[in-house]
Design a protein around this motif. Sequence first.
Motif, mmCIF file in Angstrom:
data_model
loop_
_atom_site.group_PDB
_atom_site.id
_atom_site.type_symbol
_atom_site.label_atom_id
_atom_site.label_comp_id
_atom_site.label_asym_id
_atom_site.label_seq_id
_atom_site.Cartn_x
_atom_site.Cartn_y
_atom_site.Cartn_z
ATOM 1 N N GLN A 130 0.811 -1.222 0.000
ATOM 2 C CA GLN A 130 0.000 0.000 0.000
ATOM 3 C C GLN A 130 0.845 1.273 0.000
ATOM 4 O O GLN A 130 0.304 2.368 -0.049
ATOM 5 C CB GLN A 130 -0.931 0.003 1.219
ATOM 6 N N LEU A 131 2.160 1.133 0.046
ATOM 7 C CA LEU A 131 3.040 2.298 0.041
ATOM 8 C C LEU A 131 3.029 2.972 -1.332
ATOM 9 O O LEU A 131 2.873 2.302 -2.357
ATOM 10 C CB LEU A 131 4.477 1.897 0.375
ATOM 11 N N SER A 132 3.226 4.286 -1.340
ATOM 12 C CA SER A 132 3.310 5.000 -2.615
ATOM 13 C C SER A 132 4.632 4.641 -3.292
ATOM 14 O O SER A 132 5.598 4.236 -2.637
ATOM 15 C CB SER A 132 3.242 6.511 -2.381
ATOM 16 N N LEU A 133 4.674 4.798 -4.612
ATOM 17 C CA LEU A 133 5.900 4.523 -5.349
ATOM 18 C C LEU A 133 7.050 5.390 -4.843
ATOM 19 O O LEU A 133 8.188 4.942 -4.769
ATOM 20 C CB LEU A 133 5.695 4.776 -6.845
ATOM 21 N N ARG A 134 6.738 6.642 -4.485
ATOM 22 C CA ARG A 134 7.765 7.548 -3.965
ATOM 23 C C ARG A 134 8.377 6.984 -2.677
ATOM 24 O O ARG A 134 9.589 6.981 -2.502
ATOM 25 C CB ARG A 134 7.161 8.932 -3.721
ATOM 26 N N ASP A 135 7.520 6.490 -1.772
ATOM 27 C CA ASP A 135 8.015 5.927 -0.515
ATOM 28 C C ASP A 135 8.836 4.661 -0.746
ATOM 29 O O ASP A 135 9.866 4.448 -0.108
ATOM 30 C CB ASP A 135 6.851 5.637 0.446
ATOM 31 N N VAL A 136 8.374 3.820 -1.661
ATOM 32 C CA VAL A 136 9.112 2.596 -1.996
ATOM 33 C C VAL A 136 10.472 2.978 -2.576
ATOM 34 O O VAL A 136 11.500 2.405 -2.207
ATOM 35 C CB VAL A 136 8.315 1.708 -2.983
ATOM 36 N N ALA A 137 10.489 3.974 -3.459
ATOM 37 C CA ALA A 137 11.748 4.430 -4.065
ATOM 38 C C ALA A 137 12.706 4.968 -2.999
ATOM 39 O O ALA A 137 13.915 4.718 -3.059
ATOM 40 C CB ALA A 137 11.479 5.489 -5.129
ATOM 41 N N LEU A 138 12.173 5.691 -2.017
ATOM 42 C CA LEU A 138 13.006 6.207 -0.927
ATOM 43 C C LEU A 138 13.635 5.067 -0.121
ATOM 44 O O LEU A 138 14.831 5.087 0.174
ATOM 45 C CB LEU A 138 12.186 7.101 0.007
ATOM 46 N N ILE A 139 12.812 4.079 0.228
ATOM 47 C CA ILE A 139 13.313 2.939 1.015
ATOM 48 C C ILE A 139 14.336 2.149 0.200
ATOM 49 O O ILE A 139 15.412 1.811 0.701
ATOM 50 C CB ILE A 139 12.145 2.037 1.480
ATOM 51 N N MET A 140 14.020 1.873 -1.063
ATOM 52 C CA MET A 140 14.940 1.107 -1.905
ATOM 53 C C MET A 140 16.244 1.886 -2.131
ATOM 54 O O MET A 140 17.323 1.289 -2.191
ATOM 55 C CB MET A 140 14.280 0.744 -3.244
ATOM 56 N N GLY A 141 16.138 3.202 -2.237
ATOM 57 C CA GLY A 141 17.332 4.037 -2.379
ATOM 58 C C GLY A 141 18.222 3.926 -1.155
ATOM 59 O O GLY A 141 19.445 3.825 -1.261
ATOM 60 N N ARG A 142 17.603 3.932 0.021
ATOM 61 C CA ARG A 142 18.356 3.799 1.267
ATOM 62 C C ARG A 142 19.032 2.432 1.349
ATOM 63 O O ARG A 142 20.193 2.323 1.739
ATOM 64 C CB ARG A 142 17.411 4.013 2.465
ATOM 65 N N VAL A 143 18.327 1.383 0.944
ATOM 66 C CA VAL A 143 18.895 0.034 0.947
ATOM 67 C C VAL A 143 20.096 -0.022 -0.005
ATOM 68 O O VAL A 143 21.146 -0.579 0.333
ATOM 69 C CB VAL A 143 17.825 -1.023 0.566
ATOM 70 N N SER A 144 19.968 0.587 -1.175
ATOM 71 C CA SER A 144 21.073 0.616 -2.143
ATOM 72 C C SER A 144 22.283 1.350 -1.578
ATOM 73 O O SER A 144 23.420 0.913 -1.759
ATOM 74 C CB SER A 144 20.639 1.295 -3.444
ATOM 75 N N GLU A 145 22.038 2.464 -0.892
ATOM 76 C CA GLU A 145 23.130 3.214 -0.256
ATOM 77 C C GLU A 145 23.859 2.336 0.759
ATOM 78 O O GLU A 145 25.088 2.338 0.816
ATOM 79 C CB GLU A 145 22.593 4.450 0.478
ATOM 80 N N LEU A 146 23.081 1.622 1.566
ATOM 81 C CA LEU A 146 23.685 0.764 2.592
ATOM 82 C C LEU A 146 24.537 -0.327 1.963
ATOM 83 O O LEU A 146 25.626 -0.627 2.432
ATOM 84 C CB LEU A 146 22.600 0.136 3.477
ATOM 85 N N GLN A 147 24.017 -0.911 0.887
ATOM 86 C CA GLN A 147 24.756 -1.977 0.224
ATOM 87 C C GLN A 147 26.029 -1.423 -0.411
ATOM 88 O O GLN A 147 27.069 -2.078 -0.399
ATOM 89 C CB GLN A 147 23.878 -2.645 -0.829
ATOM 90 N N ALA A 148 25.967 -0.211 -0.928
ATOM 91 C CA ALA A 148 27.130 0.401 -1.573
ATOM 92 C C ALA A 148 28.213 0.787 -0.566
ATOM 93 O O ALA A 148 29.385 0.880 -0.919
ATOM 94 C CB ALA A 148 26.701 1.622 -2.377
ATOM 95 N N THR A 149 27.816 0.989 0.688
ATOM 96 C CA THR A 149 28.792 1.419 1.693
ATOM 97 C C THR A 149 29.175 0.271 2.630
ATOM 98 O O THR A 149 29.489 0.489 3.781
ATOM 99 C CB THR A 149 28.252 2.593 2.541
ATOM 100 N N THR A 150 29.161 -0.943 2.102
ATOM 101 C CA THR A 150 29.533 -2.093 2.930
ATOM 102 C C THR A 150 31.007 -2.007 3.305
ATOM 103 O O THR A 150 31.824 -1.455 2.575
ATOM 104 C CB THR A 150 29.295 -3.432 2.208
ATOM 105 N N ASN A 151 31.314 -2.584 4.425
ATOM 106 C CA ASN A 151 32.700 -2.668 4.875
ATOM 107 C C ASN A 151 33.305 -3.883 4.192
ATOM 108 O O ASN A 151 32.993 -5.010 4.544
ATOM 109 C CB ASN A 151 32.742 -2.818 6.400
#
Length: 183
Positions: free
Chosen positions: A61-82
């Motif tokens: 039920q989340l808006s596409l904008r909210d899903v994009a925000l969450i997925m963007g944050r997940v991508s950032e986390l994956q990109a900054t792995t140790n």
Amino acid sequence: MMKVKIKKDNKTKEFKLISSWAEVTLETWLKLIEFKGGSKAEEATETIEALSDIPKRLIEQLSLRDVALIMGRVSELQATTNSSFKRIVEIEGIEYGFHPNLDDITLGEYADLEQFIKVGLEENLANVMAVLYRPVVEKKNEVYTIEAYGDGFQIRAEQMKKMSAEQVQSALVFFYNLGKILW
């Protein structure tokens, strides 16, 4: 854990989302890899469900904008792995050491690694980690010895599913690079 607030029907609820890729286990990471073949909507739904405590019905039920925000944050986390390789990792209070000398790998260890990779690395990552990492039986400073190969393999493979995806990725990179050098 990072907090995500979702407002629905004039009520705001707070949910947890991973705040670091180190919080993702090998088992969860494998589920995420599985979803790569589906539609983008399915992939986003399954990813958010796996990495948060947001119920699936609410994710849908989340808006596409909210899903994009969450997925963007997940991508950032994956990109900054140790990506630093850890020779010793701790899983549920037990220290597991990476094979201390791959020059001394046994024929059985090599044959099993070769077979796991041949039949499908992704499906067998826990098994590969169970060959490469074993309980530390003795340690002094940076020097350690590990349990013999055959002992408790299946139990160890189950434990490896709790290893962080970040640790698995760095071990695979190390193993791959070392393999290229030795080859």
